[in-house]
Motif scaffolding. Sequence first.
Motif, PDB file in Angstrom:
ATOM      1  N   ILE A 145      -6.994  96.384  43.121  1.00  0.00           N
ATOM      2  CA  ILE A 145      -6.045  96.457  44.240  1.00  0.00           C
ATOM      3  C   ILE A 145      -6.821  96.224  45.530  1.00  0.00           C
ATOM      4  O   ILE A 145      -7.945  96.700  45.688  1.00  0.00           O
ATOM      5  N   THR A 177      -2.046  92.682  43.702  1.00  0.00           N
ATOM      6  CA  THR A 177      -1.521  93.782  44.502  1.00  0.00           C
ATOM      7  C   THR A 177      -2.312  93.961  45.792  1.00  0.00           C
ATOM      8  O   THR A 177      -3.518  94.200  45.757  1.00  0.00           O
ATOM      9  N   CYS A 229       2.055 105.635  47.340  1.00  0.00           N
ATOM     10  CA  CYS A 229       1.427 104.860  46.243  1.00  0.00           C
ATOM     11  C   CYS A 229       0.373 105.678  45.509  1.00  0.00           C
ATOM     12  O   CYS A 229      -0.433 105.126  44.758  1.00  0.00           O
ATOM     13  N   GLU A 231       0.069 107.766  42.880  1.00  0.00           N
ATOM     14  CA  GLU A 231      -0.129 107.640  41.427  1.00  0.00           C
ATOM     15  C   GLU A 231      -0.578 106.230  41.048  1.00  0.00           C
ATOM     16  O   GLU A 231      -1.335 106.050  40.100  1.00  0.00           O
ATOM     17  N   PHE A 232      -0.127 105.256  41.783  1.00  0.00           N
ATOM     18  CA  PHE A 232      -0.484 103.864  41.524  1.00  0.00           C
ATOM     19  C   PHE A 232      -1.957 103.591  41.834  1.00  0.00           C
ATOM     20  O   PHE A 232      -2.607 102.788  41.159  1.00  0.00           O
ATOM     21  N   LEU A 233      -2.506 104.268  42.846  1.00  0.00           N
ATOM     22  CA  LEU A 233      -3.861 104.013  43.308  1.00  0.00           C
ATOM     23  C   LEU A 233      -4.940 104.780  42.538  1.00  0.00           C
ATOM     24  O   LEU A 233      -6.081 104.318  42.441  1.00  0.00           O
ATOM     25  N   LYS A 274      -8.028 103.461  39.997  1.00  0.00           N
ATOM     26  CA  LYS A 274      -8.117 102.019  40.173  1.00  0.00           C
ATOM     27  C   LYS A 274      -9.346 101.699  41.035  1.00  0.00           C
ATOM     28  O   LYS A 274      -9.786 102.518  41.837  1.00  0.00           O
TER      29      LYS A 274
END
Length: 161
Positions: free
Chosen positions: A37, A60, A88, A90-92, A95
């Motif tokens: 990301i 992304t 964001c 949980e998405f990050l 990563k």
Amino acid sequence: MKTVRTIDQKEITGIIDYLSHNILHSKLYNGPFNPQIIVTLAKGGFIPARILAKSLNINTILSYGISFYDKNNVKTKNPIVYQDLTSCKEFLQDKNILIVDDIADSGHSINNCVKHLMYDIGVKNENIRTCCIFKKDRSSVTPHYYFDSVDYDTWINFPWE
């Protein structure tokens, strides 16, 4: 005395190729980094982030909006964060994140973004790297990846300005 340095699109293409190669193949910082990301610093990082994303095959791009100037363009003591990354979270987490800006001027914007990712979002420090096209010599932050260092009083004219 201010120096002006003008960068054209052909130079940007070469610079992005150079940065992409260093990100993917550097032996520094525990070896190559494979970002998943990109977090761009609004507004200067938008275009470099998009070009880097294409070069690194990243789909992304998220934005962290921070300013050290108020609505009247007066410098503020504390940063104004107008777009954070908490939605964001949980998405990050877990990563590899590459923070991108055009120039590390004072370094405060990058530093604030790194702290936000680590302390508010829970991203581990080893999962964060920083990338700028230029770093000013008085910047408090040295990006993991940057093309060139310039004097503090140098003004950079990018092709998108």
